[in-house]
Design a protein around this motif. Sequence first.
Motif, PDB file in Angstrom:
ATOM      1  N   ALA A  11       0.848  -1.191   0.000  1.00  0.00           N
ATOM      2  CA  ALA A  11       0.000   0.000   0.000  1.00  0.00           C
ATOM      3  C   ALA A  11       0.882   1.239   0.000  1.00  0.00           C
ATOM      4  CB  ALA A  11      -0.921  -0.005   1.213  1.00  0.00           C
ATOM      5  N   GLY A  12       0.298   2.371  -0.354  1.00  0.00           N
ATOM      6  CA  GLY A  12       1.027   3.633  -0.362  1.00  0.00           C
ATOM      7  C   GLY A  12       1.538   3.991   1.024  1.00  0.00           C
ATOM      8  N   ALA A  13       2.482   4.921   1.065  1.00  0.00           N
ATOM      9  CA  ALA A  13       3.174   5.268   2.317  1.00  0.00           C
ATOM     10  C   ALA A  13       2.246   5.848   3.369  1.00  0.00           C
ATOM     11  CB  ALA A  13       4.309   6.244   2.023  1.00  0.00           C
ATOM     12  N   THR A  14       1.118   6.441   2.973  1.00  0.00           N
ATOM     13  CA  THR A  14       0.199   6.968   3.987  1.00  0.00           C
ATOM     14  C   THR A  14      -0.499   5.845   4.742  1.00  0.00           C
ATOM     15  OG1 THR A  14      -1.557   7.169   2.332  1.00  0.00           O
ATOM     16  CG2 THR A  14      -0.236   9.147   2.788  1.00  0.00           C
ATOM     17  N   GLY A  19       5.953  -0.801   3.805  1.00  0.00           N
ATOM     18  CA  GLY A  19       5.695  -1.885   2.853  1.00  0.00           C
ATOM     19  C   GLY A  19       6.602  -1.865   1.640  1.00  0.00           C
ATOM     20  N   GLU A  20       6.676  -0.702   0.983  1.00  0.00           N
ATOM     21  CA  GLU A  20       7.522  -0.611  -0.208  1.00  0.00           C
ATOM     22  C   GLU A  20       8.991  -0.797   0.157  1.00  0.00           C
ATOM     23  OE1 GLU A  20       8.521   2.281  -4.025  1.00  0.00           O
ATOM     24  OE2 GLU A  20       7.335   3.084  -2.357  1.00  0.00           O
ATOM     25  N   LEU A  21       9.411  -0.231   1.290  1.00  0.00           N
ATOM     26  CA  LEU A  21      10.804  -0.389   1.715  1.00  0.00           C
ATOM     27  C   LEU A  21      11.165  -1.860   1.883  1.00  0.00           C
ATOM     28  CD1 LEU A  21      11.195   2.445   4.387  1.00  0.00           C
ATOM     29  CD2 LEU A  21      12.102   2.405   2.053  1.00  0.00           C
ATOM     30  N   LEU A  22      10.265  -2.629   2.518  1.00  0.00           N
ATOM     31  CA  LEU A  22      10.533  -4.047   2.727  1.00  0.00           C
ATOM     32  C   LEU A  22      10.659  -4.777   1.405  1.00  0.00           C
ATOM     33  CD1 LEU A  22      10.874  -6.587   4.375  1.00  0.00           C
ATOM     34  CD2 LEU A  22       8.395  -6.659   4.706  1.00  0.00           C
ATOM     35  N   LEU A  23       9.763  -4.517   0.471  1.00  0.00           N
ATOM     36  CA  LEU A  23       9.830  -5.193  -0.825  1.00  0.00           C
ATOM     37  C   LEU A  23      11.062  -4.771  -1.613  1.00  0.00           C
ATOM     38  CD1 LEU A  23       6.078  -5.244  -1.841  1.00  0.00           C
ATOM     39  CD2 LEU A  23       7.551  -7.222  -1.374  1.00  0.00           C
ATOM     40  N   ARG A  24      11.461  -3.507  -1.515  1.00  0.00           N
ATOM     41  CA  ARG A  24      12.694  -3.075  -2.189  1.00  0.00           C
ATOM     42  C   ARG A  24      13.904  -3.783  -1.602  1.00  0.00           C
ATOM     43  NH1 ARG A  24      12.415   3.056  -1.564  1.00  0.00           N
ATOM     44  NH2 ARG A  24      14.658   2.846  -1.761  1.00  0.00           N
ATOM     45  N   ALA A  25      13.895  -4.000  -0.285  1.00  0.00           N
ATOM     46  CA  ALA A  25      15.006  -4.722   0.347  1.00  0.00           C
ATOM     47  C   ALA A  25      15.082  -6.155  -0.162  1.00  0.00           C
ATOM     48  CB  ALA A  25      14.837  -4.712   1.867  1.00  0.00           C
ATOM     49  N   LEU A  26      13.923  -6.768  -0.397  1.00  0.00           N
ATOM     50  CA  LEU A  26      13.894  -8.161  -0.831  1.00  0.00           C
ATOM     51  C   LEU A  26      14.119  -8.309  -2.336  1.00  0.00           C
ATOM     52  CD1 LEU A  26      10.860  -9.347   1.307  1.00  0.00           C
ATOM     53  CD2 LEU A  26      13.278  -9.828   1.710  1.00  0.00           C
ATOM     54  N   ALA A  27      13.755  -7.298  -3.115  1.00  0.00           N
ATOM     55  CA  ALA A  27      13.804  -7.413  -4.572  1.00  0.00           C
ATOM     56  C   ALA A  27      15.193  -7.223  -5.151  1.00  0.00           C
ATOM     57  CB  ALA A  27      12.845  -6.409  -5.209  1.00  0.00           C
ATOM     58  N   GLY A  28      16.036  -6.461  -4.497  1.00  0.00           N
ATOM     59  CA  GLY A  28      17.309  -6.220  -5.142  1.00  0.00           C
ATOM     60  C   GLY A  28      18.466  -6.113  -4.161  1.00  0.00           C
ATOM     61  N   PRO A  29      19.449  -6.975  -4.305  1.00  0.00           N
ATOM     62  CA  PRO A  29      19.405  -8.183  -5.131  1.00  0.00           C
ATOM     63  C   PRO A  29      18.560  -9.239  -4.448  1.00  0.00           C
ATOM     64  CG  PRO A  29      21.490  -8.071  -3.960  1.00  0.00           C
ATOM     65  CD  PRO A  29      20.729  -6.806  -3.609  1.00  0.00           C
ATOM     66  N   GLY A  30      17.683  -9.846  -5.215  1.00  0.00           N
ATOM     67  CA  GLY A  30      16.749 -10.824  -4.658  1.00  0.00           C
ATOM     68  C   GLY A  30      17.381 -12.181  -4.445  1.00  0.00           C
ATOM     69  N   PRO A  31      16.642 -13.071  -3.818  1.00  0.00           N
ATOM     70  CA  PRO A  31      17.121 -14.443  -3.637  1.00  0.00           C
ATOM     71  C   PRO A  31      17.368 -15.107  -4.994  1.00  0.00           C
ATOM     72  CG  PRO A  31      15.144 -14.024  -2.318  1.00  0.00           C
ATOM     73  CD  PRO A  31      15.328 -12.856  -3.226  1.00  0.00           C
ATOM     74  N   SER A  32      18.325 -15.984  -5.054  1.00  0.00           N
ATOM     75  CA  SER A  32      18.670 -16.671  -6.294  1.00  0.00           C
ATOM     76  C   SER A  32      17.463 -17.426  -6.847  1.00  0.00           C
ATOM     77  CB  SER A  32      19.816 -17.642  -6.017  1.00  0.00           C
ATOM     78  OG  SER A  32      20.146 -18.341  -7.182  1.00  0.00           O
TER      79      SER A  32
END
Length: 194
Positions: A11-14, A19-32
Motif C-alpha cells: 500500500a502507499g506510504a500513507t 511496505g515498499e521499503l521491505l519489498l525493495r530490500a527483498l527485490a534487489g538483489p533478490g534471492p537466487s
Amino acid sequence: MDEVRMLGLFAGATIDPFGELLLRALAGPGPSGVRIDLCQVPEGLPAHADPGTSSLPPQVQKLRALVTDTHALLIVLPEADGPLPWPWSTALNWLGWPSTGSPLPALPTAVLTTEAAVTPLPSSFTSAEELLTSARCNLVGPRTVVPCAARTLRPQPDGRVLVTDPGVMLRLLMHIHRTATAARSAARDSGPQQ
C-alpha cells in the motif's frame, strides 16, 4: 522453472510507510532464482461493482491480470489487529470476487507484515490471511513479522534498502524460499512450464 516470478503488493506510504521499503530490500538483489516485481495496491478501486454492467472495472482487470501473470504473491501490510485497512480490503475483495476468473485459487501467497514497535506475540491470523484463505489461495505461512521496521529497514543513498537485523532477514528469506518452492511445485503439477 528457471525463475519464480513473484508479485509484491504494497500500500502507499500513507497507509504503510514500510511496505515498499521491505519489498525493495527483498527485490534487489533478490534471492537466487526469484524475481520480485513491485506493485502498489491501487487506491482508486471502486468499493462495489456497478450494478449496470457485468464487466469488471478497468483498474480491477489490470490488477487481476498482474496477479494472473505471476507464479506467487507477496503481500506486505502493517501488522494490526482488527479490520483490514483500505485500500487492502477493496483490492483483496476484488481479487477474490467474483470467484469466476479469480487469480487467487491455489496461488502460492506469502503475507509479510511490518510493525513500528516490537511485537512479541502477533495475533494468530490477520484479516488479510482470512480473506486469502476464503479465496482458496495457497497461503504459505506463518506470516513473517518485521518488528521495529523504522530501525530494521534502512534506505541507502543509492536507492537500496538494507534489513539491519540478520534474524529478521533470515526469516524473510526462508519465507520467500518456501513460497518459491510452492510455486515450483504448482508449476510441475500443472504441466508444461511457462
